[in-house]
Design an enzyme around this catalytic site. Sequence first.
Site, PDB file in Angstrom:
ATOM      1  N   HIS A   1     -29.513   6.287  16.626  1.00  0.00           N
ATOM      2  CA  HIS A   1     -30.881   5.982  16.842  1.00  0.00           C
ATOM      3  C   HIS A   1     -31.078   4.929  17.798  1.00  0.00           C
ATOM      4  O   HIS A   1     -30.461   4.192  18.278  1.00  0.00           O
ATOM      5  CB  HIS A   1     -31.626   5.558  15.639  1.00  0.00           C
ATOM      6  CG  HIS A   1     -31.669   4.239  15.074  1.00  0.00           C
ATOM      7  ND1 HIS A   1     -30.893   3.953  13.927  1.00  0.00           N
ATOM      8  CD2 HIS A   1     -31.988   2.962  15.625  1.00  0.00           C
ATOM      9  CE1 HIS A   1     -30.770   2.687  13.757  1.00  0.00           C
ATOM     10  NE2 HIS A   1     -31.306   1.924  14.609  1.00  0.00           N
TER      11      HIS A   1
ATOM     12  N   ASN B   1     -26.272   5.874  13.749  1.00  0.00           N
ATOM     13  CA  ASN B   1     -26.337   7.271  13.717  1.00  0.00           C
ATOM     14  C   ASN B   1     -27.090   7.630  15.108  1.00  0.00           C
ATOM     15  O   ASN B   1     -27.786   8.724  15.073  1.00  0.00           O
ATOM     16  CB  ASN B   1     -27.460   7.725  12.533  1.00  0.00           C
ATOM     17  CG  ASN B   1     -28.670   6.855  12.585  1.00  0.00           C
ATOM     18  OD1 ASN B   1     -29.007   6.118  13.537  1.00  0.00           O
ATOM     19  ND2 ASN B   1     -29.795   7.135  11.878  1.00  0.00           N
TER      20      ASN B   1
ATOM     21  N   ASP C   1     -39.925  -2.008  18.516  1.00  0.00           N
ATOM     22  CA  ASP C   1     -40.421  -1.548  17.242  1.00  0.00           C
ATOM     23  C   ASP C   1     -40.787  -2.805  16.560  1.00  0.00           C
ATOM     24  O   ASP C   1     -40.568  -3.925  16.964  1.00  0.00           O
ATOM     25  CB  ASP C   1     -39.131  -0.682  16.830  1.00  0.00           C
ATOM     26  CG  ASP C   1     -37.928  -1.294  17.033  1.00  0.00           C
ATOM     27  OD1 ASP C   1     -37.948  -2.602  17.458  1.00  0.00           O
ATOM     28  OD2 ASP C   1     -36.652  -0.502  16.815  1.00  0.00           O
TER      29      ASP C   1
HETATM   30  C1  GLP Z   1     -32.259  -1.604  14.535  1.00  0.00           C
HETATM   31  C2  GLP Z   1     -32.910  -1.515  15.736  1.00  0.00           C
HETATM   32  C3  GLP Z   1     -32.417  -1.103  17.139  1.00  0.00           C
HETATM   33  C4  GLP Z   1     -30.928  -1.575  17.211  1.00  0.00           C
HETATM   34  C5  GLP Z   1     -30.455  -1.289  16.020  1.00  0.00           C
HETATM   35  C6  GLP Z   1     -28.730  -1.709  16.194  1.00  0.00           C
HETATM   36  O1  GLP Z   1     -32.254  -0.564  13.956  1.00  0.00           O
HETATM   37  N1  GLP Z   1     -34.430  -1.059  15.705  1.00  0.00           N
HETATM   38  O2  GLP Z   1     -33.332  -1.270  18.165  1.00  0.00           O
HETATM   39  O3  GLP Z   1     -30.535  -0.936  18.332  1.00  0.00           O
HETATM   40  O4  GLP Z   1     -30.754  -1.799  14.777  1.00  0.00           O
HETATM   41  O5  GLP Z   1     -28.753  -2.899  15.821  1.00  0.00           O
HETATM   42  P1  GLP Z   1     -27.435  -3.954  16.152  1.00  0.00           P
HETATM   43  O6  GLP Z   1     -27.603  -4.181  17.570  1.00  0.00           O
HETATM   44  O7  GLP Z   1     -27.803  -5.090  15.304  1.00  0.00           O
HETATM   45  O8  GLP Z   1     -26.450  -2.960  15.741  1.00  0.00           O
END
Ligand code: GLP
Length: 244
Positions: free
Chosen positions: A127, A125, A56
């Site tokens: 995602h 959440n 993304d």
């Molecule tokens: C962002 C990214 C995701 C990632 C998520 C969690 O939203 N788009 O790909 O998994 O954050 O991030 P973190 O690893 O910093 O908790």
Amino acid sequence: MSRIAADVMTAQVIQKPDCVLGLATGSSPIGAYKQLVKRCEEGRLDFSEVRTVNLDEYKGLAGDNVQSYRYFMNTNLFDHVNIDKTCTNVPNGLAKDTKAECRRYDELIQNLGGIDLQLLGIGRNGHIGFNEPEDAFEKGTHVVALTESTIEANSRLFADPQEVPRFALTMGIKPIMQAHRVLLIANGENKADAIHKALFGPVTPQVPASILQLHPDLVVVADKAALAACDQELDLAGRGSVKI
Ligand code: GLP
């Protein structure tokens, strides 16, 4: 967690030197990327033929913006390994015609022959990439309005929370589910609920990661804090690790 995740990725690159790696951003994969850099510096890992597609990118951010995911990938991995940068792909956050950019990205993944190994973090959440909770799973690359919970979680990385982009381009669920192997990594107690719902709750687009239950080759690497809510299902007591 990072060492084991890096082991899975290293094995993939050794097995198939011209593999397609699906890569992720966020704080979770940083340690694994550090391990990969170290192994490459030591001459134990060769990225010269590897191709990559990232999940993304924030809409509206240029690749040289320090908050962009392209910048993240360059500084955390690509700048430090012997990869051909022209073989690394991140959606273009500046594309004027976002629909065309989404189409281009789907075609690109298809032309690469799909993804061999997809690395995923998980949002609080549930995602994955920026596939936010929705009424239906989105198959292809699409533009998404980020939820308040994601904006709030990601604001920790911005000097001013107002600067967090409200929209992003994200790979859809289809190429993730078609990846030969998926590697989901999670650490910390703030991921415990999402991990429990993703692995043991109903498969629903309201918890996008839950679809991974249907993937035939899902590897989960998580610390105990992230698995805390799965105690009952996993019988973690006294075990250092667990194979799901
Ligand atoms: C962002 C990214 C995701 C990632 C998520 C969690 O939203 N788009 O790909 O998994 O954050 O991030 P973190 O690893 O910093 O908790």
